[in-house]
Structures are given as structure tokens and as C-alpha cells.
Design an enzyme around this catalytic site. Sequence first.
Site, PDB file in Angstrom:
ATOM      1  N   ASP A  48       0.738  -2.316   1.886  1.00 27.13           N
ATOM      2  CA  ASP A  48      -0.459  -2.302   1.338  1.00 27.13           C
ATOM      3  C   ASP A  48      -0.714  -3.204   0.587  1.00 27.13           C
ATOM      4  O   ASP A  48       0.018  -3.584  -0.562  1.00 27.13           O
ATOM      5  CB  ASP A  48      -0.629  -1.002   0.629  1.00 27.13           C
ATOM      6  CG  ASP A  48      -1.980  -0.580  -0.201  1.00 27.13           C
ATOM      7  OD1 ASP A  48      -2.866  -0.389   0.727  1.00 27.13           O
ATOM      8  OD2 ASP A  48      -1.796  -0.704  -1.404  1.00 27.13           O
ATOM      9  N   TYR A  53      -4.496  -8.239  -6.711  1.00 24.50           N
ATOM     10  CA  TYR A  53      -3.059  -8.282  -6.895  1.00 24.50           C
ATOM     11  C   TYR A  53      -2.526  -9.542  -7.052  1.00 24.50           C
ATOM     12  O   TYR A  53      -1.262  -9.926  -7.761  1.00 24.50           O
ATOM     13  CB  TYR A  53      -2.168  -7.509  -5.992  1.00 24.50           C
ATOM     14  CG  TYR A  53      -2.521  -6.043  -5.782  1.00 24.50           C
ATOM     15  CD1 TYR A  53      -3.340  -5.218  -6.533  1.00 24.50           C
ATOM     16  CD2 TYR A  53      -1.921  -5.376  -4.619  1.00 24.50           C
ATOM     17  CE1 TYR A  53      -3.737  -4.175  -6.395  1.00 24.50           C
ATOM     18  CE2 TYR A  53      -2.381  -4.149  -4.282  1.00 24.50           C
ATOM     19  CZ  TYR A  53      -3.065  -3.448  -5.348  1.00 24.50           C
ATOM     20  OH  TYR A  53      -3.599  -2.138  -4.793  1.00 24.50           O
ATOM     21  N   LYS A  82      -7.795  -4.945   0.601  1.00 24.60           N
ATOM     22  CA  LYS A  82      -8.767  -4.518   0.032  1.00 24.60           C
ATOM     23  C   LYS A  82      -9.843  -5.490  -0.591  1.00 24.60           C
ATOM     24  O   LYS A  82      -9.232  -6.694  -1.189  1.00 24.60           O
ATOM     25  CB  LYS A  82      -8.450  -3.556  -1.235  1.00 24.60           C
ATOM     26  CG  LYS A  82      -7.349  -2.585  -0.792  1.00 24.60           C
ATOM     27  CD  LYS A  82      -6.865  -1.899  -2.181  1.00 24.60           C
ATOM     28  CE  LYS A  82      -5.616  -0.825  -1.779  1.00 24.60           C
ATOM     29  NZ  LYS A  82      -4.436  -1.752  -2.074  1.00 24.60           N
ATOM     30  N   HIS A 115     -12.217  -1.687  -2.600  1.00 23.05           N
ATOM     31  CA  HIS A 115     -11.279  -1.305  -3.551  1.00 23.05           C
ATOM     32  C   HIS A 115     -11.852  -0.404  -4.380  1.00 23.05           C
ATOM     33  O   HIS A 115     -10.913   0.678  -4.731  1.00 23.05           O
ATOM     34  CB  HIS A 115     -10.756  -2.807  -4.120  1.00 23.05           C
ATOM     35  CG  HIS A 115      -9.483  -2.440  -4.759  1.00 23.05           C
ATOM     36  ND1 HIS A 115      -8.354  -3.664  -4.921  1.00 23.05           N
ATOM     37  CD2 HIS A 115      -8.653  -1.440  -5.103  1.00 23.05           C
ATOM     38  CE1 HIS A 115      -7.575  -3.222  -5.519  1.00 23.05           C
ATOM     39  NE2 HIS A 115      -7.764  -1.787  -5.705  1.00 23.05           N
TER      40      HIS A 115
END
Length: 235
Positions: A48, A53, A82, A115
Site C-alpha cells: 500500500d 508518502y 493514492k 486519498h
Amino acid sequence: NMAPNVPAVKLSNGYDMPIIGLGTWKSKPGEVEEAVKNAIEVGYRHIDCAMVYENEKEVGAAIKAKIDDGTVKRKDLFIVSKLWNTFHQVDLVIPTCKKTIEDLGVGYLDLYLIHWPMAYKENAGMFPADENGKTLYSSVDYVDTWKGMEELVKMGLVKSIGISNFNSEQVQRVLDVATVKPVNNQVECHPYLNQKKLIAFCKERVICGAAYSPLGAPDIPWAKPDDPKLMEDHK
């Protein structure tokens, strides 16, 4: 190097999603590459990710290493990413997804999620804010963003699309316009926040739930020092 039998959930479009995934949030570049290699080594097949990130290149390097050494084939893996809040404008969805695919080096995504249900101001960094640090929002409606998500499926860039952090009303608004249905809603879910009603609501509409922070996310940015810690709770 047979893939271990990780149980899977059957998505509404017929694809299988392995039920245990490795989250890569807050994994630092350098560390995350090792973590992903080790995870694939021990049998994780669902990874994931998310553009925000800021470690997708490193995750991609780990995936490539494990494909190159014969541990897995691309088709054995279920790769999720996402769409970040600053890219909700319909014309930004495709290039943003392509950038993630390129950073991860995976050719296509198994699942791509919106997201969050809110849009941030475009072209002002990942966390646009005014001089007082107040978040700057964009007026883009996620039901319009959804049309861009559907294009990704038609183009073959993404096999399945879904949402993340959407409540029941937001889920319903997407369903009301969808020609390609969301297969999944990824939300925070653990014994302190069991999301029973939302998961039941999604299930009735053949949308499976995915739990992030299933261990209670002790280091989530909004945690307070005196919050109960799930992993230390003997009850």
C-alpha cells in the site's frame, strides 16, 4: 519460490485483493526499501503506497529487486497507490497517476484510491497553506475527480479504483455518478474505531473496507500524549 497462500477478498469487479498488506506511510527512504524487500520475501503480496508518502521510488526499487531476483512476478503483486489532495482537478488525475506508476516502476496499479475527499489548492506544494499556516483548499468536487479515475481504468493504467477516508454520504455521492464503481474504501479502523456502520454501509453496496492503522497508530500525527495505546491495552 511459490507465492504463499495469502487469503484474498474478491472485489466487485472480480479481481482478488490479498487481505494483508504492507503500509509504507512514514517509512523513510532507505528504510522503506529494506522493509518492502523483507515483506515480499516473507510472503506479503499487497503493498500500500501513496504519492504523499514521498517514498514511491524507493518502494519501486524494492519491488524491482524482488522481481529481478525471481522471488515474484509483477502479476503476483497487488500494488495500491493514492491520488493526493492537490491533484483532484480532472486534467491532473491521469498525469499524477502516471507519475506514481513511473516512480514505482510497476507498469500499472492494481488499485488506485482518492486519498481524501477534500481537494487542496493546486500547484502550491503538497500541503498548501497561507501565511498563518491555514490549509488552502480547492473548489474541485471529488465526484468530478471520479470521472478522471474512471479514465485510468479505461486506459488500462489501473485495474480497480476506490476511495479512502470517505464517509457514507461521500461514498453515496460517488456511487450516484459512477460508471466504474469504487471497489474499496480504505479508512482508519481498529478496536478503538471499529467503523462498524461505515463498513456495513459499504458492504451493502459491494465495496469492501480496508483498515489502515489496524494496530491503533500510536504515532499518528494527531495523537495526544495521554491517548490510550491499543497495543498496551490489556482489556
